[in-house]
Design a protein around this motif. Structure first.
Motif, PDB file in Angstrom:
ATOM      1  N   ASP A  44      27.128  29.548   3.964  1.00  0.00           N
ATOM      2  CA  ASP A  44      26.647  30.369   4.862  1.00  0.00           C
ATOM      3  C   ASP A  44      27.638  30.202   6.136  1.00  0.00           C
ATOM      4  N   LEU A  45      28.774  30.332   6.047  1.00  0.00           N
ATOM      5  CA  LEU A  45      29.731  30.269   6.873  1.00  0.00           C
ATOM      6  C   LEU A  45      30.391  31.482   7.102  1.00  0.00           C
ATOM      7  N   PRO A  46      31.088  31.756   8.471  1.00  0.00           N
ATOM      8  CA  PRO A  46      31.847  32.961   8.755  1.00  0.00           C
ATOM      9  C   PRO A  46      33.152  32.876   8.174  1.00  0.00           C
ATOM     10  N   GLU A  47      34.256  33.656   8.435  1.00  0.00           N
ATOM     11  CA  GLU A  47      35.395  33.554   7.588  1.00  0.00           C
ATOM     12  C   GLU A  47      36.168  32.395   8.136  1.00  0.00           C
ATOM     13  N   THR A  48      36.316  31.504   7.118  1.00  0.00           N
ATOM     14  CA  THR A  48      36.841  30.097   7.336  1.00  0.00           C
ATOM     15  C   THR A  48      38.264  29.994   6.427  1.00  0.00           C
ATOM     16  N   GLY A  74      44.538  28.330   2.728  1.00  0.00           N
ATOM     17  CA  GLY A  74      44.084  29.641   2.371  1.00  0.00           C
ATOM     18  C   GLY A  74      42.541  29.855   3.006  1.00  0.00           C
ATOM     19  N   GLN A  75      41.959  31.114   2.599  1.00  0.00           N
ATOM     20  CA  GLN A  75      40.834  31.333   3.234  1.00  0.00           C
ATOM     21  C   GLN A  75      39.960  31.138   2.068  1.00  0.00           C
ATOM     22  N   LEU A  76      38.494  30.672   2.477  1.00  0.00           N
ATOM     23  CA  LEU A  76      37.502  30.317   1.391  1.00  0.00           C
ATOM     24  C   LEU A  76      37.300  31.857   0.822  1.00  0.00           C
ATOM     25  N   HIS A  77      36.644  31.908  -0.367  1.00  0.00           N
ATOM     26  CA  HIS A  77      36.361  33.005  -1.256  1.00  0.00           C
ATOM     27  C   HIS A  77      35.384  33.492  -0.332  1.00  0.00           C
ATOM     28  N   PRO A  78      34.864  34.877  -0.243  1.00  0.00           N
ATOM     29  CA  PRO A  78      33.718  35.620   0.089  1.00  0.00           C
ATOM     30  C   PRO A  78      32.359  34.997  -0.361  1.00  0.00           C
ATOM     31  N   GLU A  79      32.448  34.712  -1.727  1.00  0.00           N
ATOM     32  CA  GLU A  79      31.096  34.196  -2.522  1.00  0.00           C
ATOM     33  C   GLU A  79      30.945  32.580  -2.014  1.00  0.00           C
ATOM     34  N   ARG A 137      37.383  28.841  -5.663  1.00  0.00           N
ATOM     35  CA  ARG A 137      36.641  28.799  -4.355  1.00  0.00           C
ATOM     36  C   ARG A 137      37.528  29.278  -3.196  1.00  0.00           C
ATOM     37  N   LEU A 138      38.648  29.688  -3.532  1.00  0.00           N
ATOM     38  CA  LEU A 138      39.503  30.397  -2.256  1.00  0.00           C
ATOM     39  C   LEU A 138      39.968  31.936  -2.655  1.00  0.00           C
ATOM     40  N   HIS A 139      40.315  32.641  -1.705  1.00  0.00           N
ATOM     41  CA  HIS A 139      40.344  34.122  -1.404  1.00  0.00           C
ATOM     42  C   HIS A 139      41.607  34.454  -2.378  1.00  0.00           C
ATOM     43  N   PRO A 140      41.930  35.096  -3.426  1.00  0.00           N
ATOM     44  CA  PRO A 140      42.747  35.275  -4.087  1.00  0.00           C
ATOM     45  C   PRO A 140      44.113  35.984  -3.478  1.00  0.00           C
ATOM     46  N   GLY A 141      43.593  36.678  -2.466  1.00  0.00           N
ATOM     47  CA  GLY A 141      44.821  37.265  -1.912  1.00  0.00           C
ATOM     48  C   GLY A 141      45.305  36.640  -0.414  1.00  0.00           C
ATOM     49  N   ARG A 142      44.557  35.577  -0.004  1.00  0.00           N
ATOM     50  CA  ARG A 142      45.154  34.934   1.134  1.00  0.00           C
ATOM     51  C   ARG A 142      45.082  33.396   0.897  1.00  0.00           C
ATOM     52  N   THR A 143      45.810  33.067  -0.155  1.00  0.00           N
ATOM     53  CA  THR A 143      45.836  31.704  -0.623  1.00  0.00           C
ATOM     54  C   THR A 143      47.205  31.329  -1.054  1.00  0.00           C
ATOM     55  N   ALA A 144      47.924  30.260  -0.561  1.00  0.00           N
ATOM     56  CA  ALA A 144      48.995  30.090  -0.971  1.00  0.00           C
ATOM     57  C   ALA A 144      49.167  28.634  -1.325  1.00  0.00           C
ATOM     58  N   GLU A 145      49.933  28.045  -2.389  1.00  0.00           N
ATOM     59  CA  GLU A 145      50.228  26.846  -2.659  1.00  0.00           C
ATOM     60  C   GLU A 145      51.554  26.574  -1.994  1.00  0.00           C
ATOM     61  N   ILE A 146      51.484  25.162  -1.444  1.00  0.00           N
ATOM     62  CA  ILE A 146      52.774  24.556  -0.617  1.00  0.00           C
ATOM     63  C   ILE A 146      53.657  23.801  -1.543  1.00  0.00           C
ATOM     64  N   LEU A 147      54.729  24.273  -1.593  1.00  0.00           N
ATOM     65  CA  LEU A 147      55.870  23.395  -2.415  1.00  0.00           C
ATOM     66  C   LEU A 147      56.856  22.551  -1.501  1.00  0.00           C
ATOM     67  N   LEU A 148      56.825  21.383  -2.204  1.00  0.00           N
ATOM     68  CA  LEU A 148      57.984  20.573  -1.554  1.00  0.00           C
ATOM     69  C   LEU A 148      59.129  20.154  -2.266  1.00  0.00           C
ATOM     70  N   ASN A 149      60.240  20.649  -2.260  1.00  0.00           N
ATOM     71  CA  ASN A 149      61.374  20.456  -3.261  1.00  0.00           C
ATOM     72  C   ASN A 149      60.876  20.907  -4.611  1.00  0.00           C
ATOM     73  N   ASP A 150      60.050  22.034  -4.583  1.00  0.00           N
ATOM     74  CA  ASP A 150      59.678  22.762  -5.874  1.00  0.00           C
ATOM     75  C   ASP A 150      58.483  22.402  -6.485  1.00  0.00           C
ATOM     76  N   ASP A 151      57.789  21.162  -5.934  1.00  0.00           N
ATOM     77  CA  ASP A 151      56.531  20.604  -6.358  1.00  0.00           C
ATOM     78  C   ASP A 151      55.495  20.819  -5.425  1.00  0.00           C
ATOM     79  N   VAL A 152      54.325  21.162  -6.254  1.00  0.00           N
ATOM     80  CA  VAL A 152      53.168  21.542  -5.448  1.00  0.00           C
ATOM     81  C   VAL A 152      52.704  20.182  -4.804  1.00  0.00           C
ATOM     82  N   VAL A 153      52.473  20.374  -3.367  1.00  0.00           N
ATOM     83  CA  VAL A 153      52.057  19.148  -2.401  1.00  0.00           C
ATOM     84  C   VAL A 153      50.763  19.650  -1.763  1.00  0.00           C
TER      85      VAL A 153
END
Length: 804
Positions: free
Chosen positions: A682-686, A671-676, A651-667
């Motif tokens: 019924d939202l604008p760019e979010t 990212g941007q919501l997927h266009p679909e 449900r997130l845009h594949p080119g505008r999404t990042a995982e956040i890592l703390l000490n190499d662990d995902v926390v």
């Protein structure tokens, strides 16, 4: 409860204490006075006038030309549009120069060619609410009794030279829902006696028991019922002073009999009801529970369907009143009534409350029964009503009362000690001061070796235990006089835990950055429970949900935040920057209860900032959302431990999404919501983010250390690297910082290029590197040596080459 200052002064001497000062002292004693209303505020120049002549205005069908004596040398002509104005009336006249509510000034005027020197006033024009004006005067002027003196102050006759105190009573202080109850309270505050009204009248030789019998089937609901009979009453208006007191208390006058019952309700706190005896249809009063689907038409002309949980007063067969709530239309006192049956009773509060709630009938009477009345006043109130009907309705009171009395009430006896009072309050009051407080409250008190045995009067049903007596001492002694002390056991003041302090800093930072905090439901639908979740877990479904939309414990905060944004945008609020710190519930296989974890989530959409004067606008984008998180991590001292990694999440845009890592662990992620998804909602760019806040705040960080501003100049070098398109710029930065060592203080990306003169599978990324040493000025040789290490490391690990 609305309390007339002048009326109160009849029951207890106020010693000249002003209304405002009295309000302050009552508030300090524990009953909040929410306001003091000056009834004649902003009004002057209104006198009693006598209409000598009235004739039709020659040029207007709806106007009258009146000649009015206002107590001056000559009568004045006033044009009046009231339909009920007539010759011989005594009326309120605002003379020329008078001021009415709203700063409305009266001037000489000509109305349709005829001179008008003043204004004949209705009660509404004198500041009285329309709903409080008697029906006969609701659409016209008010007519005074004939014995009033012409030219005198009309406001004095209307009792508008008064102040009304509005008491904000808590449910336990039902004793102050009467003038006498307030008089006891004020008497205790001022140390004065309470003067009770007198009830005396001539008794007829006939017995009330010859006219009526009373039977109570529902004794638990109605343990005390008193009936009195008054004959030969003449229905008419009540005395003006009584009408004005009712209006000041928020009750509309009707006629002398009904007004007397309302007056007693305010005076004693005992609700009464007056039946037209001749309309009862029998000589019997039977109090019972209603039968299922039984009908009654109440005084508001509404037919109501009853149930077995409602208590009714009947004539033996059909209901004539809904007990404690409202009388029936079939027994209403009307203009031709000559014999009145006065009902004074004690009804169970919960029974009255049920009927009041079921039928949406909240009345002054039901409010008092619900909170509890003093059973000792039931007989006295009936006697007082009979006396007033004899005096102001010309009635003859039949001898005796007819009653059913199965009530058992004994005054509470409560004991406390001086040591208990002083230890709880932290005071050093003396035994004589405590005894004086109880005596001022009109409590019977016996002191024996600093032990107080108090007999509490039945009017104070809120006092049942020792702590209640301590509270009475505290509020009458004066809360302001109680010294400020710390508990003996408080060796150290309470402080926030490290986690709580960090969480507070996070809230402060986000709100400083422009985000607004929200609080949403912990329950969601089964379909949305796992959407946007950082951690997968078993869904926890309620056994008995209120609805499908609120049936499952959430695993992410984001879905509900998106609901908030949808709600706001639908109401034309297009710029939304919100966050929430709340719990999610992660179910584990084989375990019945979920693990509760705290998350931080946010949603941003619309313009991030807009300066119309400069013509600047910036919409929210990925880097705005990431920048907020970067600032928060820097504030928490975690910048060097946090990295971002490109990700493809549901449900997130594949080119505008990042995982956040703390000490190499995902926390978390940002990212941007997927266009679909945007189209679905019924939202604008979010843009959204969610972090495992519990994990982040539990990380131990080093203490912040002071680092002096560099005394020596720095040297900057810019490099443009040609690398594979798939290589993340963040990975390059890590290698640069590692290879640069202690001399490299700052790395900043400033350019990205893809296109002509660069291979299709390559890109150019430019960095600015800044070197300095805290103890001396760097030489070119020192910088070159370190810089070469950086370039070598980049070439070895990524095959990076310098762009020519």
């Amino acid at each position: 409860m609305l309390v007339s200052y002048n009326w109160l002064n009849e029951y207890v001497d106020l010693n000249g204490v002003s209304a405002d000062e009295l309000a302050e002292r009552i508030t300090r004693s524990g009953i909040e006075v929410e306001g003091v209303d000056v009834l004649n505020e902003g009004i002057k120049g209104v006198v009693i006038g006598h209409v000598l002549e009235r004739e039709q205005h020659p040029n207007a069908d709806k106007l009258n030309k009146c000649l009015v004596d206002v107590g001056e040398e000559a009568p004045v002509q006033i044009i009046c549009g009231a339909p009920n104005v007539d010759k011989g009336q005594k009326v309120a006249v605002a003379k020329v120069g008078a001021v009415l509510p709203g700063n409305f000034k009266i001037k000489r005027a000509k109305l349709r060619g005829e001179e008008s020197n003043g204004m004949i006033c209705s009660l509404q024009e004198l500041g009285i609410e329309s709903k409080l004006v008697a029906k006969e005067f609701s659409e016209g002027i008010f007519v005074f009794p004939h014995d009033v003196e012409v030219g005198t102050d009309a406001l004095a006759y209307l009792s508008r030279n008064d102040y009304v105190l509005e008491l904000g009573l808590t449910p336990n202080r039902s004793d102050c829902l009467s003038m006498l109850g307030v008089a006891y309270e004020v008497g205790a505050i001022l140390g004065n006696e309470v003067k009770w009204p007198k009830s005396s009248y001539d008794v007829s030789e006939e017995q009330a028991s010859n006219y009526i019998s009373v039977k109570v089937e529902a004794e638990e609901d109605n343990p005390l019922y008193v009936a009195k009979i008054v004959q030969n009453v003449k229905i008419g208006p009540s005395p003006l002073w009584m009408q004005t007191r009712l209006m000041a208390a928020g009750i509309r006058p009707h006629n002398n009999v009904v007004d007397i019952t309302n007056y007693i309700l305010l005076e004693y706190g005992q609700p009464l009801h007056a039946f037209d005896y001749d309309r009862l249809g029998s000589k019997e009063i039977l109090v019972r529970r209603a039968t299922e689907k039984e009908k009654i038409v109440t005084l508001d002309d509404a037919e109501r369907t009853l149930s077995s949980e409602h208590l009714v007063i009947t004539n033996g067969t059909e209901p004539i009143a809904l007990a404690g709530v409202m009388g029936g239309l079939n027994s209403e006192v009307q203009s031709d009534t000559t014999t009145v049956l006065i009902e004074s009773a004690y009804f169970k509060g919960t029974t009255v409350r049920r009927a009041s709630k079921d039928h949406g009938l909240r009345s002054e009477a039901s409010a008092r029964f619900e909170k509890g009345i003093d059973p000792n006043r039931t007989h006295e109130a009936a006697e007082r009503a009979a006396a007033l009907m004899a005096e102001f309705a010309g009635g003859e009171v039949l001898e005796g009362s007819v009653e059913v009395n199965t009530i058992s009430y004994e005054p509470k006896v409560v004991t406390t000690t001086l040591s208990k009072i002083n230890s709880v309050l932290g005071t050093s009051v003396t035994a004589s001061e405590v005894k004086a407080i109880f005596e001022n409250l009109k409590f019977e008190v016996v002191e024996d070796n600093e032990t107080f045995t108090v007999t509490v009067p039945t009017r104070r049903g809120d006092i049942t235990i020792e702590e209640d007596l301590v509270e009475e001492v505290a509020r009458l002694y004066g809360y302001d006089n109680i010294p400020t002390t710390l508990p003996i056991s408080a060796a150290t003041p309470g402080v926030l835990s490290t986690y709580q302090a960090k969480r507070r800093k996070v809230r402060s930072f986000l709100e400083g950055a422009g985000l607004l905090q929200t609080i949403t439901y912990s329950l969601t639908s089964k379909e949305r429970a796992k959407q946007f979740a950082i951690e997968d877990g078993k869904e926890i479904v309620l056994a008995m949900p209120m609805s499908e939309e609120r049936s499952t414990l959430r695993l992410s905060l984001v879905p509900h935040l998106l609901e908030v944004v949808q709600h706001n945008i639908a109401r034309q609020t297009h710029a939304n920057s919100i966050y929430e710190i709340g719990s999610v519930f992660v179910g584990k296989e084989g375990e019945e209860l979920p693990e509760e974890k705290e998350r931080l989530s946010g949603v941003l959409t619309g313009l991030w900032h807009s300066h119309q004067w400069q013509g600047e606008k910036k919409a929210v984008d990925f880097y705005v959302a990431k920048g907020i998180l970067d600032g928060m991590f820097e504030m928490l001292g975690l910048t060097e431990r946090v990295t971002y990694r490109r990700a493809e999440l549901d449900r997130l845009h594949p080119g505008r999404t990042a995982e956040i890592l703390l000490n190499d662990d995902v926390v978390g992620y940002v990212g941007q919501l997927h266009p679909e998804t945007l189209k679905e909602l019924d939202l604008p760019e979010t843009y959204v983010f969610e972090l495992a806040l519990q994990t982040i705040l539990n990380i131990e960080t080093e203490e912040i250390k002071y680092e002096p501003i560099p005394r020596f100049p720095s040297i900057s070098r810019d490099i443009a690297l040609v690398i594979d398109r798939s290589t993340p710029a963040g990975d390059l930065e890590k290698v640069i910082r590692t290879a640069g060592g202690s001399l490299l203080k700052e790395v900043r990306i400033f350019d990205l290029y893809e296109g002509d003169k660069i291979a299709e599978d390559k890109k150019s990324v430019a960095y600015s590197l800044r070197y300095y040493h805290p103890d001396h000025t760097l030489t070119d040789e020192e910088v070159t040596k370190v810089h070469e290490k950086v370039l070598t490391a980049l070439e070895e690990q990524f095959g990076a080459t310098l762009r020519s």
